[in-house]
Design a protein around this motif. Structure first.
Motif, PDB file in Angstrom:
ATOM      1  N   ILE A 152       0.795  -1.434   0.027  1.00  0.00           N
ATOM      2  CA  ILE A 152      -0.182   0.031   0.072  1.00  0.00           C
ATOM      3  C   ILE A 152       0.864   1.194  -0.082  1.00  0.00           C
ATOM      4  N   THR A 153       1.988   1.320   0.749  1.00  0.00           N
ATOM      5  CA  THR A 153       2.878   2.235   0.746  1.00  0.00           C
ATOM      6  C   THR A 153       3.516   2.568  -0.494  1.00  0.00           C
ATOM      7  N   ALA A 154       3.953   1.451  -1.215  1.00  0.00           N
ATOM      8  CA  ALA A 154       4.700   1.539  -2.444  1.00  0.00           C
ATOM      9  C   ALA A 154       3.446   2.138  -3.483  1.00  0.00           C
ATOM     10  N   THR A 155       2.289   1.658  -3.386  1.00  0.00           N
ATOM     11  CA  THR A 155       1.226   2.247  -4.412  1.00  0.00           C
ATOM     12  C   THR A 155       0.921   3.506  -4.081  1.00  0.00           C
ATOM     13  N   GLN A 156       0.772   4.147  -2.866  1.00  0.00           N
ATOM     14  CA  GLN A 156       0.789   5.495  -2.600  1.00  0.00           C
ATOM     15  C   GLN A 156       1.893   6.350  -2.995  1.00  0.00           C
ATOM     16  N   LYS A 157       3.031   5.910  -3.070  1.00  0.00           N
ATOM     17  CA  LYS A 157       4.049   6.663  -3.648  1.00  0.00           C
ATOM     18  C   LYS A 157       3.931   6.805  -5.208  1.00  0.00           C
ATOM     19  N   HIS A 158       3.635   5.771  -5.511  1.00  0.00           N
ATOM     20  CA  HIS A 158       3.283   5.873  -7.154  1.00  0.00           C
ATOM     21  C   HIS A 158       2.213   6.710  -7.628  1.00  0.00           C
ATOM     22  N   LEU A 159       1.048   6.757  -6.905  1.00  0.00           N
ATOM     23  CA  LEU A 159       0.074   7.625  -6.995  1.00  0.00           C
ATOM     24  C   LEU A 159       0.269   8.826  -6.543  1.00  0.00           C
ATOM     25  N   ARG A 160       1.259   9.247  -5.787  1.00  0.00           N
ATOM     26  CA  ARG A 160       1.575  10.524  -5.160  1.00  0.00           C
ATOM     27  C   ARG A 160       0.435  10.881  -4.048  1.00  0.00           C
ATOM     28  N   GLN A 161       0.169   9.787  -3.333  1.00  0.00           N
ATOM     29  CA  GLN A 161      -1.045  10.495  -2.403  1.00  0.00           C
ATOM     30  C   GLN A 161      -0.577   9.730  -0.963  1.00  0.00           C
TER      31      GLN A 161
END
Lengths: 359, 853
Positions: B476-485
Motif C-alpha cells: 500500500i505504501t508503494a502504491t501511495q508513492k506511485h500515485l503520489r497520495q
C-alpha cells in the motif's frame, strides 16, 4: 418354505449367519449371536477368512452401521431416523437378525397402538375365570425380548401416541417391566435392547418427549451419497423384484436406471450432476425406494403393455408422479427442469418428448 | 558425536509432546530444525519456555462477534497481552520488490517446531534452521511466476496487435500486456483461493469425519499427495486411511519411547518402495539439509549431541549420511537457480489465526482441527471426558439442553466405537459421531452450529512491536508513492477526473481500500453530474495501520487482499441481495475476473432463490453494474447474460408471487417492480426489456393478481407503449365495476396513478383515457368511484391538483385525443421561431457563439 412371499432376514441369510458364527474370533457379548465386528460385516458385506462371501445388506456409510452397533453394545436403545425409503426397517431387521438371530419381535407403531401392545395385555376370558395370573397374561414382543435377552423392534415410533411412547421410559432406563396386578416385574436379561425406527417427515406427528429422546441414540440414515451407490441399490432391488414377479420384460438397461437415478438425484439435491447449475427441489422426498418403484413400474408397463423393452415413455409417467406432489409448486419445478436441463441433453430427447406428450 | 532424528508431522500435537520429551532427555548441544536457514535472525524474537508458560494464551475469539476488540490485541497499540511472540504466528517470507511471491510458515502452540524453539531459548541451546534458504525457494517461485506471466503477456500482445489503433499500438500493447499479466496473477490467485474456499467448505464435513482437508499445494509435500503413502500402512492394519493411521499410532500414543526409531523404520520402508513420492524439490532440499548436517556434525565434535527436528518423510534421507555422496549432493544443489539477493528477501513474523491455519495452503501442512489439536496437546491423557464436557459447555451456551447424562453416554459411545474400530483411543471422528448420535438426535446440525467454536477455536497470535513491517502495508505504501497520495495528517480533499489514467488508478485504489474496510478515503458527492468526476476526502488516523495489518491475512498485495476478502465475504453472507450489493462496490475496483466469479455465484443463488422479492431486489444493482461497465468500457457481458436469466426466471415464476398476497406485501412488491422498471429503462437493453415487458404483460393480463399490482402493471405497460388504449379502458372499467370491493378499486387506481400528477398534466393521452373513463361513468358508478378517486388524487401535490383542476375545466377532448406534443413536432419540420430561444440558451451554456441564421 420357498413358496413364502417374503422370508425373514434370519431365514434368507441363515447360511451367512452360520458361517459368520463359525469364523468368529472376537469376543461375543452375552446373549448375542455374533460379535459386534461380525454384525457390521454381516450388514456391510465382506469376505470371511475361509473365502466365504457375505453379501452387503446395506449399501452406504460403514461408519453409520458401526455407530448403530456400538450403540447396542452400550445397552442404549437405538433410534433409526430418516426419510421414508432410506432402508430404516431393513437395517433394523438385519441388525435384529444378526444380533439375536430373531427379527420377529416387532411392534408396528400406529396411532392406535396402545400400552398393552408394548407392555402386556390380558386374555379376558382367563382373567375373568382365574383372576389376574401368569396364565391370563398376554406377552408382547417387548416382554418376550426382555425375558429372552433379545432385540425388540418398534416400527414407526413417532406414530404411537406420546402417552404410550412414554411407557418405554421405564423399560429403557430401569430395564424392567413392573406388573402391578401380579405384584411382580420382569427384569430384562442381558442382550435385551430396542431398535426403533421413525421418519423425519412425520416429525410433527408425535414427537418424542425429551425424557424418551434421551434414552435413545439416534442414527440418521441418509439418502445415498453418490449416484453410483444409488444406481447399485436400485439395480439390486429391481433385479430381486423381477425374480419374484416373473415379469416378461427384459432386464432394464443399466443406462435407464442411471437416468432415473440422475433425475431423482438432481432434483433432490437441487443441482445438476456436473454441479454447473442449481435447480429448485420439489416438495416430495424422491427417495431411492421411489426410484426403485418407478423402475419396477416401468418394467411392468413395458412387460405387459409394451414390447418388453423399457423405454422413456414407460418411465416418465412414474417420474412425473414421484416429482409432482404439489400440483402448483412442483409443476413449476418439473417444467423448469425439463426446459433447462432435459431439453439440452442430447441423448435425453426421448424423455423430453415423452414428458411433453404427457401434458 | 550422536545425531538423533526426530521425525514429526507438522502441527501434530502428539509429535510435539514426543519431541519435547526427547529433547528433555537427550539434552542436545545443537538442534537442527526443518525451516529455511535464512529465517535464523527471526528466531531471536522467540520467548523462552518459562516466559511463554507465564504469559496467558491468546484468548479464543468469539465466533459471534469475530471482528473488533480481540483482533487488535495482535498489534502493538493497545496492550492487554505482553509484547511478545505468542502463537498462532507465522514466519512470512516475500520477495521485497514483488510481495506476491511469498511463503508462510505458521506455528501453533502445539507445533513441534514451536516447542523446539521454546526449548532452545529456555536451555540456551542453539536452534539452527537448516532447510533450503528462502532466497532459493523464492527465486524458484519467481521463475515460475515469470513464466506464467510471459505466457499471458504474449497473449495480450497478440490481442493488442489486432486492435485497430495502429498509432498507439506500441504503448497500448505494453500497458495491455502489463494489465493482463496482472489479471493472470489474479486468476492464479483465484484458482488458489477457489481451492481454499473449497477446503473451507468441505471443512465442516471433514471435521465431522475427522479427515484432513485436501491440500491446495499438495505437490510441495509428499506426505500430502493424493495417494498418501501412509495409506499403505493403514491398509496393512485395516484402517481407513493414512491420516487415521498416523493419528492413532503416532499422535495419540502416550508412550514416547522408541517412537522416532519406529517412525524412521516405517518411512524408510515406504521411501524405498515408493521413490516416486519424493518430488525433485524435496530431493534438493534434502541434499541441502545433509550438507548442513555434515557441517554441524563437524562443528560439535566427537562429544557433541545433535537433535534434528524435521518432517517424518525426510528422516531416511538424513539417517544414513554416509550412504549419500557429497559430490552427488553438491551436483543437485548446483542445479538450483541463482538465489535472490539477500536484501530482496523480506522475512517477518505476522500474527496468524487458527482458522487460517485450518485451511492454510502453500505450506503443505494444513490441518483442519486446530482447536482439537490444542486440546490434545494440553490434555494428552484425556479419555474424552474433558473434551466432551467442553463440547457440552459450548452447546449449552448455544441454547441446547445438554445434561451430564448426555456427556456420560457420549463418552461411552465414543470409547465403544473406538474399540469396535480397533483403535486404542477415540479420535475426533469418534467424538463427533458420539456427539451427533447422543446429543444431536442423529443430526449433525447441532455439531455444525458449534464446530467453529470447538474444532477451530479461533485464536490470533501476537507479535512484538520490534518486528518489521508486513507486505500488504509495504504494498500500500508503494502504491501511495506511485500515485503520489501519501498519508498526511489532517483532512485533504481530492477531485479526480477519471478520464486521466492516473486519476482512474487513484480512484480504483481508494475504492479497493474502502472495500477492505480501510477507511482512509471517503467518497463525497461530487458537484455536477459528470460520470467522470469523483470527489474524495482523505483523513489519516493511526488505527488505519492496524486495519491494514488486520487485512494482511487476506493477501500480500492490495489486489490479492481485495480478491480474497471479497471471497471470504461471499462465503460468510451467501444471500443474493448482499452479493449483488457487494458486486456494485467491487465493480469500481477494476477486478473483472472477480466480477465474473461473483456473477457466477449470483447466478447460482438466483437459480435457487424461491423468493421473488430477493430476485427483484437484486436486479437494480446488477443493472447498475452493467451500465457502469458500459460507461467505463469494461466487459460485463457475463452480468448482462445473467440479468437476462434472472429476468427469465422472474418471467417464469414471478407470477405466483403476485397472487394471494396481502396489501402490505403488494405494496412492497409494487415498489420493487417500480425500481426494477426504472433500472431497466435506464439500462435500455433490448433483450432484457423485452423479457420484462413480457412478464408485465402476463401479470397485467391475469385477473387474479392483487389489484394494486394489476394497476401498476397496466401503467408500466402504458409507459412502454405495449398496451392499446382500448385494453386500458377495458381494465379501467373492469376494475371499477361493481363486482369489485371499493378497496380493490382504490388499490387499482393507486397502482395505476400513483405519483403521476405531473404526468397526467403533460400526457394528454393518459389524461384522455382517465378523463373519458370518468366522463362515461353512469351516475351510480360515479358516486361509488368518486371517494376512491379522491383518495388517489389526494396523494398528488397541492399545485398539481390545482393545475389538474384547471386542465379538467379547459380540456377539449376532440382537440387533444391521441396527439402528443412531441409527436406533433416530429410530424413536420421544426418551427424555427419556436426553436430559436432554446438554441440560444443551449449555446450560452456551451459558451459558443452561433452566427445568426
Amino acid at each position: 418354505m420357498s413358496n413364502l412371499l417374503r422370508q425373514h432376514a434370519e431365514q434368507q441369510f441363515a447360511e451367512e449367519l452360520h458361517e459368520l458364527k463359525q469364523a468368529e474370533k472376537n469376543p461375543v457379548p452375552e446373549n448375542w449371536e455374533l460379535s459386534p465386528q461380525s454384525v457390521v460385516t454381516y450388514i456391510m458385506g465382506g469376505t470371511l477368512p475361509n473365502g466365504f462371501e457375505v453379501s452387503p445388506k446395506y449399501i452406504g456409510n460403514r461408519r453409520l452401521i458401526e455407530i448403530a452397533v456400538a450403540t447396542l453394545v452400550t445397552d442404549r436403545a437405538l433410534l433409526l431416523y430418516g426419510l421414508p425409503g432410506t432402508a430404516k426397517s431393513w437395517v433394523s431387521e438385519h441388525l435384529a437378525a444378526a444380533i439375536s438371530g430373531n427379527s420377529t419381535l416387532i411392534v408396528q407403531g400406529t396411532a392406535g397402538t396402545g400400552e398393552e401392545a408394548i407392555r402386556y395385555g390380558w386374555n379376558y376370558a382367563k382373567l375373568i375365570a382365574e383372576g389376574p395370573s401368569e396364565g391370563a397374561l398376554v406377552r408382547t414382543p417387548v416382554y418376550t425380548a426382555m425375558q429372552q435377552g433379545k432385540i425388540a423392534r418398534i416400527e414407526e415410533l413417532t406414530r404411537i401416541g406420546s402417552d404410550v411412547q412414554d411407557t418405554l421410559i421405564t423399560i429403557l432406563s430401569e430395564k424392567a417391566l413392573p406388573i402391578p396386578e401380579l405384584n411382580e416385574e420382569v427384569q430384562a436379561i442381558r442382550g435385551f435392547n430396542v431398535i426403533a425406527t421413525a421418519n423425519n417427515r412425520d416429525k410433527g406427528v408425535n414427537d418424542l418427549s425429551s425424557a424418551l429422546k434421551r434414552r435413545f441414540n439416534t442414527v440418521i440414515l441418509p439418502l445415498p451419497a453418490t449416484a453410483q451407490e444409488e444406481v447399485d441399490i436400485v439395480r439390486r432391488r429391481v433385479e430381486s423384484f423381477e425374480e419374484v414377479m416373473q415379469l416378461p420384460a427384459e432386464k432394464p438397461a443399466l443406462a435407464e436406471i442411471e437416468r432415473v437415478v440422475t433425475i431423482f438425484r438432481e432434483l433432490r439435491e437441487g443441482k445438476t450432476a456436473d454441479n454447473k447449475s442449481k435447480l429448485k427441489s420439489p416438495s416430495g422426498t424422491l427417495s431411492t425406494a421411489e426410484a426403485i418403484s418407478v423402475v419396477n413400474n416401468g418394467l411392468a408397463m413395458a412387460g405387459y403393455f409394451g414390447d418388453g423393452v423399457i423405454r422413456a415413455s414407460d418411465l416418465v409417467s412414474g417420474i412425473y408422479g414421484a416429482v409432482v406432489k404439489d400440483p402448483v409448486q412442483d409443476k413449476v419445478v418439473w417444467e423448469e427442469y425439463l426446459e433447462t436441463v432435459v431439453k439440452h441433453r442430447s441423448n435425453w430427447n426421448d424423455i423430453y418428448r415423452a414428458a411433453r406428450d404427457l401434458e | 558425536m550422536s545425531v538423533t532424528l526426530l521425525g514429526i508431522r507438522h502441527h501434530g500435537p502428539g509429535s510435539c509432546r514426543h519431541v519435547v520429551q526427547y529433547l528433555n532427555e537427550l539434552k542436545p548441544d545443537l538442534i537442527l530444525l526443518e525451516a529455511p536457514s535464512d529465517v535464523a535472525p527471526m528466531l531471536d524474537f522467540v520467548p523462552t519456555l518459562t516466559q511463554a508458560q507465564e504469559s496467558p494464551l491468546p484468548p479464543v475469539l468469539s465466533h459471534k462477534a469475530e471482528d473488533k476488540p480481540e483482533v487488535k490485541n495482535g498489534e502493538p497499540k493497545p496492550q492487554p497481552l505482553p509484547d511478545m511472540l505468542r502463537p498462532p504466528v507465522a514466519l512470512m517470507a516475500y520477495q521485497s520488490d514483488q510481495p506476491k511471491n511469498s511463503a508462510f510458515y505458521p506455528f501453533a502452540e502445539f507445533s513441534p517446531e514451536w516447542q523446539t524453539m521454546l526449548y532452545g531459548k529456555e536451555h540456551r541451546v542453539e536452534v539452527r534452521p537448516f532447510d533450503l534458504p528462502l532466497s532459493y525457494t523464492l527465486a524458484m517461485r519467481a521463475a515460475q511466476i515469470a513464466k506464467e506471466e510471459e505466457g499471458a503477456a504474449a497473449l495480450a500482445a497478440q490481442l493488442a496487435q489486432e486492435t485497430e489503433q495502429a498509432a498507439a499500438e506500441q504503448t497500448a500493447g505494453q500497458t495491455a500486456a502489463e494489465q493482463s499479466a496482472g489479471q493472470a496473477a489474479v486468476a492464479k490467485q483465484e484458482e488458489q483461493d477457489a481451492g481454499q474456499v473449497l477446503t473451507a467448505e468441505t471443512e465442516l464435513k471433514d471435521e465431522a469425519q475427522g479427515a484432513e482437508p485436501a491440500d491446495a499445494e499438495a505437490q510441495d509435500s509428499p506426505e500430502h499427495l493424493v495417494a498418501d503413502p501412509f495409506d499403505y500402512l493403514a491398509e496393512l492394519e485395516g484402517m481407513a486411511d493414512g491420516e487415521q493411521w498416523w493419528e492413532s499410532r503416532i499422535e495419540q500414543r502416550l508412550e514416547s519411547k522408541d517412537i522416532f526409531a519406529a517412525v524412521e523404520l516405517a518411512v524408510t520402508a515406504l521411501r524405498e518402495n515408493l521413490p516416486e513420492h519424493s518430488s525433485k524439490r524435496d530431493l534438493v532440499r534434502e541434499a541441502w539439509m545433509r550438507k548442513e548436517l555434515r557441517a554441524a556434525v563437524k562443528e560439535v565434535g566427537a562429544e557433541g549431541k545433535i537433535a534434528v527436528v524435521c518432517g517424518a518423510w525426510h528422516v531416511p534421507a538424513l539417517a544414513q549420511l554416509a550412504s549419500f555422496k557429497v559430490k552427488d549432493d553438491n551436483a543437485l544443489i548446483k542445479e538450483l537457480p541463482k538465489p535472490l539477493n539477500k536484501n530482496k528477501v523480506g522475512i517477518t513474523w505476522i500474527p496468524w489465526t487458527y482458522s487460517r491455519l485450518s485451511y492454510y495452503s502453500g505450506y503443505g501442512a494444513g490441518i483442519n482441527a486446530p482447536g482439537w489439536y490444542h486440546h490434545v496437546f494440553l490434555h494428552p491423557d484425556d479419555d474424552g471426558t474433558l473434551w466432551l464436557t467442553h463440547v457440552a459447555e459450548v452447546l449449552r451456551g448455544e441454547g441446547f439442553d445438554i445434561s451430564v447424562a448426555h456427556v456420560m453416554e457420549a463418552v461411552r459411545l465414543a470409547r465403544t466405537l473406538a474399540a469396535l474400530r480397533g483403535l486404542n483411543h477415540p479420535t475426533l471422528a469418534e467424538f463427533n459421531e458420539a456427539v451427533t448420535t447422543v446429543m444431536g438426535m442423529g443430526d449433525d446440525v447441532v455439531l455444525r452450529s458449534v464446530a467453529r467454536a470447538l474444532v477451530i477455536a479461533d485464536r490470533i497470535g501476537t507479535i512484538p512491536s520490534k518486528v518489521p513491517m508486513v507486505p500488504l502495508l509495504a504494498d500500500i505504501t508503494a502504491t501511495q508513492k506511485h500515485l503520489r497520495q501519501p498519508f498526511v495528517e489532517g483532512i485533504k480533499e481530492v477531485i479526480l477526473d477519471l478520464r486521466k489514467p492516473l486519476d482512474l488508478e487513484r480512484s480504483v485504489f481508494f475504492h479497493r481500500l474502502n472495500l477492505l474496510g480501510i477507511a482512509w478515503a471517503k467518497e463525497e458527492e461530487a458537484s455536477g453530474r459528470g460520470t467522470f468526476k469523483e470527489k474524495w476526502q482523505l483523513e489519516y488516523r493511526p488505527e488505519l495501520i492496524v486495519h491494514i495489518i488486520e487485512r494482511a491475512i487476506y493477501g500480500n498485495t492490495l489486489l490479492e487482499a481485495v480478491v480474497n476478502y471479497v471471497q471470504a465475504q461471499m462465503q460468510e453472507h451467501p444471500e443474493l441481495q448482499f452479493i449483488t450489493k457487494l458486486l456494485e462496490q467491487v465493480m469500481t475496483c477494476d477486478l473483472p475476473d472477480l466480477v465474473a466469479q461473483m456473477s457466477a455465484r449470483i447466478n447460482d443463488l438466483a437459480a435457487q432463490a424461491s423468493d421473488m422479492h430477493v430476485l427483484l431486489e437484486s436486479l437494480p444493482p446488477l443493472c447498475a453494474v452493467v451500465r457502469y461497465g458500459n460507461v467505463r468500457k469494461f466487459d460485463f457481458s457475463a452480468v448482462c447474460d445473467m440479468l437476462e436469466t434472472m429476468l427469465t426466471r422472474i418471467k417464469v415464476g414471478g407470477f405466483l408471487m403476485c397472487i394471494n398476497i396481502n396489501d402490505d406485501a403488494a405494496r412492497e412488491l409494487k415498489d420493487h417492480l417500480g425500481q426494477v422498471n426504472l433500472a431497466l429503462n435506464t439500462l435500455n437493453d433490448e433483450a432484457c426489456s423485452k423479457i420484462w415487458h413480457d412478464f408485465i404483460t402476463k401479470v397485467q393480463a391475469s385477473g387474479k393478481v392483487h389489484p394494486l399490482i394489476s394497476g401498476c402493471s397496466t401503467r408500466l405497460m402504458r409507459d412502454h407503449h405495449t398496451i392499446t388504449n382500448e385494453l386500458i379502458l377495458q381494465a379501467l372499467s373492469y376494475y371499477s365495476s361493481v363486482g369489485n370491493t371499493p378497496n380493490d378499486i382504490a388499490f387499482w387506481f393507486e397502482g395505476f396513478l400513483e405519483n403521476s400528477g405531473t404526468v397526467l398534466l403533460l400526457d394528454d393521452v393518459l389524461w384522455g383515457l382517465v378523463n373519458s373513463f370518468i366522463c362515461n361513468l353512469d351516475d351510480e358508478s360515479f358516486t361509488q368511484v368518486l371517494p376512491i378517486l379522491r383518495r388517489t388524487f389526494a396523494t398528488f401535490e397541492q399545485h398539481e391538483r390545482t393545475k389538474l383542476g384547471q386542465k379538467a375545466k379547459n380540456f377539449d377532448p376532440d382537440k387533444a385525443t391521441q396527439t402528443l406534443p412531441v409527436a406533433a413536432a416530429n410530424s413536420g419540420l421544426p418551427d424555427d421561431k419556436l426553436a430559436r430561444p432554446v438554441i440560444n440558451l443551449v449555446c450560452s451554456f456551451l459558451g459558443v457563439n452561433l452566427p445568426a441564421a
